[in-house]
Design a protein around this motif. Structure first.
Motif, short mmCIF file in Angstrom:
data_model
loop_
_atom_site.label_atom_id
_atom_site.label_comp_id
_atom_site.label_asym_id
_atom_site.label_seq_id
_atom_site.Cartn_x
_atom_site.Cartn_y
_atom_site.Cartn_z
N GLU A 64 8.99 -4.46 -10.89
CA GLU A 64 8.30 -5.09 -12.00
C GLU A 64 6.91 -5.57 -11.57
N LEU A 65 6.86 -6.24 -10.42
CA LEU A 65 5.57 -6.73 -9.91
C LEU A 65 4.62 -5.57 -9.62
N TYR A 66 5.19 -4.48 -9.12
CA TYR A 66 4.38 -3.30 -8.80
C TYR A 66 3.76 -2.73 -10.07
N GLU A 67 4.57 -2.61 -11.12
CA GLU A 67 4.05 -2.08 -12.38
C GLU A 67 2.98 -3.02 -12.94
N ASN A 68 3.19 -4.33 -12.80
CA ASN A 68 2.20 -5.30 -13.29
C ASN A 68 0.87 -5.20 -12.55
N LEU A 69 0.96 -5.10 -11.22
CA LEU A 69 -0.30 -5.08 -10.46
C LEU A 69 -1.06 -3.78 -10.68
N LYS A 70 -0.33 -2.70 -11.02
CA LYS A 70 -1.03 -1.45 -11.32
C LYS A 70 -1.85 -1.58 -12.60
N LEU A 71 -1.34 -2.42 -13.54
CA LEU A 71 -2.02 -2.58 -14.82
C LEU A 71 -3.18 -3.57 -14.74
N ASP A 72 -3.17 -4.41 -13.70
CA ASP A 72 -4.18 -5.46 -13.58
C ASP A 72 -5.53 -4.84 -13.21
N LYS A 73 -6.50 -4.99 -14.13
CA LYS A 73 -7.81 -4.35 -13.95
C LYS A 73 -8.62 -4.97 -12.80
N SER A 74 -8.22 -6.17 -12.38
CA SER A 74 -8.96 -6.83 -11.30
C SER A 74 -8.41 -6.52 -9.92
N LEU A 75 -7.36 -5.69 -9.88
CA LEU A 75 -6.75 -5.35 -8.60
C LEU A 75 -6.86 -3.85 -8.33
N GLY A 76 -7.12 -3.53 -7.09
CA GLY A 76 -7.07 -2.13 -6.68
C GLY A 76 -5.99 -1.98 -5.62
N TRP A 77 -5.49 -0.79 -5.45
CA TRP A 77 -4.44 -0.58 -4.43
C TRP A 77 -4.49 0.86 -3.92
N ALA A 78 -3.91 1.09 -2.78
CA ALA A 78 -3.82 2.44 -2.22
C ALA A 78 -2.67 2.47 -1.21
N VAL A 79 -2.12 3.65 -1.01
CA VAL A 79 -1.05 3.80 0.00
C VAL A 79 -1.32 4.99 0.91
N ASP A 80 -0.77 4.90 2.09
CA ASP A 80 -0.78 6.01 3.04
C ASP A 80 0.67 6.27 3.42
N VAL A 81 1.19 7.41 2.99
CA VAL A 81 2.59 7.75 3.27
C VAL A 81 2.62 8.65 4.50
N ILE A 82 3.25 8.16 5.56
CA ILE A 82 3.30 8.94 6.80
C ILE A 82 4.68 9.59 6.91
N ASP A 83 4.65 10.89 6.75
CA ASP A 83 5.86 11.72 6.73
C ASP A 83 6.66 11.56 8.04
N PRO A 84 8.01 11.54 7.96
CA PRO A 84 8.79 11.45 9.20
C PRO A 84 8.51 12.60 10.17
N ARG A 85 8.16 13.77 9.62
CA ARG A 85 7.81 14.91 10.48
C ARG A 85 6.56 14.58 11.29
N GLU A 86 5.60 13.90 10.60
CA GLU A 86 4.36 13.54 11.29
C GLU A 86 4.62 12.47 12.34
N LEU A 87 5.46 11.49 11.98
CA LEU A 87 5.80 10.43 12.95
C LEU A 87 6.44 11.03 14.20
N SER A 88 7.45 11.88 13.99
CA SER A 88 8.13 12.51 15.12
C SER A 88 7.15 13.33 15.94
N ALA A 89 6.37 14.16 15.24
CA ALA A 89 5.45 15.07 15.93
C ALA A 89 4.46 14.30 16.79
N LYS A 90 3.93 13.19 16.24
CA LYS A 90 2.93 12.43 17.00
C LYS A 90 3.55 11.71 18.19
#
Lengths: 294, 160
Positions: A64-90
């Motif tokens: 619920e909070l996630y959906e709310n913050l996405k709608l909030d025009k005064s907030l920006g957000w971003a994610v970096d998803v690190i694949d398990p394949r990438e984690l293992s490989a590194k």
């Protein structure tokens, strides 16, 4: 992924950013770094949004909070998803990168992404990974124009980090839930559990999906002790890069492994080692040898 | 000294063609037997080209592999050998000799190309495996019958 398709109107105002991670410990699925940013002038309103450390919130509340913050025009957000394949490989690479370094790089990548959008970041709040002072110095050297606050439990101390932790946690949970299993064996099920090594459902999944030759489906982090423990007693696989790590007779073992085609490492190969004295350099350099028996 | 029976290779239909299914991995797997390769080993094309060859990426036991398809030169084939079924002329199995001195191998499958994989690095001409292919041209030069013209060329100053 993030709100970064569009630079916000307030980007030129001094802004603060919070960064947090989800899924650092699990043996299954991706690790996610999330960030949330907003103008410093909006900071006082952040407290009223009731963000709290994502771990203390129930799943529905987080969503619920996630959906709310996405709608909030005064907030920006971003994610970096690190694949398990990438984690293992590194972590299992010839030049290994440890999890702390992967985490640092991911956080810095998020900061760079937000700066590149034209957001004027002046303050950044992060949960520490490793020693807080060293981490802060590393960040400050990379981004001299930003004031960094690195501390333990930043996700419960600073609402902007709490927001980031919600973004990260919700993304991580969805990624695991919607994970596209690459492997096509018929016996693969999706009862991953939380992915944490202690979760009974995760434990059961690991036992059910262990494969003597391939180890596990690529959802698993092979670099985790949990995985290596499971694979003890299964088919042994040895790598040149690991052999080189062990000091001592490493060069000899390495030569043996890369011999043309024959990778069964029989002891007999000792006597017909291609690097034997007296052999023409052409053959030595190419590890070519004549076999009369195999 | 062992012997290899290549007769089966002469008949195209009598043995399996494993072209595009043979992988040379940069590790030693202490296992000999069938495995569900296509279910678990999933190479993907990546945008990097080396010498005009599209490279691929795959993962095995958590490691990242980078590979490139390699065609064997014309005139050469790869063979998968297995123990020859020791049948005598009457079709009866011979008693296995206590010392397997004269091991007999026969062709079980063949291939004309394979995928060569490196751990983390892209395959390169300078890799030992790729360099071992130099033997093909050396062998050809060594075994080519010498013609009169070649001898004349050599005696005229070694050019050509």
């Amino acid at each position: 992924m993030g709100s970064d398709c569009l630079t916000p109107e307030w980007a030129s105002q001094p802004c603060l950013i919070g960064i947090d991670e989800a899924g650092r410990g699990p043996v299954l699925g991706p690790m996610v770094y999330g960030c949330m940013y907003c103008p410093i002038s909006y900071q006082s309103s952040l407290a009223s949004l009731h963000f709290a450390d994502s771990k203390t919130l129930k799943e529905e509340k987080r969503e619920e909070l996630y959906e709310n913050l996405k709608l909030d025009k005064s907030l920006g957000w971003a994610v970096d998803v690190i694949d398990p394949r990438e984690l293992s490989a590194k972590m299992l690479a010839k030049n290994k990168t440890n999890l702390n370094e992967i985490s640092h790089n991911s956080a810095m990548g998020l900061i760079k992404r937000v700066l590149d959008m034209g957001v004027l970041l002046t303050e950044a709040y992060l949960d520490t990974v490793g020693d807080p002072d060293k981490y802060r110095i590393k960040l400050s050297e990379r981004f001299p124009s930003i004031k960094f606050v690195v501390s333990k439990k930043a996700d419960s101390l600073f609402p902007v980090v709490s927001g980031a932790s919600i973004v990260a946690k919700v993304t991580r949970d969805r990624a695991l839930r919607e994970w596209l299993v690459e492997e096509t064996g018929e016996d693969i099920n999706r009862n991953f559990g939380s992915g944490y090594p202690g979760d009974p459902e995760t434990k059961a999944w690991l036992v059910q999906h262990k494969h003597s030759v391939f180890g596990f489906p690529s959802l698993a982090r092979f670099s985790w002790g949990t995985c290596t423990a499971h694979l003890k007693g299964e088919v042994e696989v040895s790598w040149e890069s690991d052999e080189a790590d062990e000091s001592g007779n490493s060069s000899k073992r390495q030569a043996k492994l890369s011999r043309f085609g024959f990778t069964t490492c029989e002891s007999r190969s000792e006597e017909i080692e291609s690097s034997g004295k007296g052999r023409c350099k052409f053959f030595q350099a190419r590890k070519i040898q004549q076999l009369t028996q195999f | 000294m062992g012997t290899i029976d290549l007769r089966a290779a002469a008949n195209e239909n009598s043995i399996a063609d494993l072209s595009s299914q043979v992988h040379q991995l940069p590790c030693c797997i202490r296992f000999d037997g069938p495995a569900q390769v296509s279910h678990y080993f999933k190479p993907k094309s990546i945008e990097v080209e080396i010498d005009g060859v599209k490279t691929e990426e795959a993962h095995f036991r958590g490691r990242k592999l980078q590979g490139a398809p390699i065609s064997l030169p014309s005139g050469y084939s790869g063979f998968v050998l297995g123990q020859a079924s020791n049948l005598n002329a009457n079709g009866k199995r011979k008693a296995p000799s206590p010392t397997e001195e004269n091991q007999c191998w026969e062709v079980k499958a063949k291939f004309d190309n394979l995928t060569y994989w490196n751990h983390d690095n892209l395959p390169s001409k300078d890799d030992t495996f790729m360099r071992s292919f130099h033997l093909f041209s050396i062998a050809e030069a060594l075994h080519k019958p010498v013609k009169v013209e070649d001898l004349v060329a050599v005696s005229n100053g070694g050019k050509g």
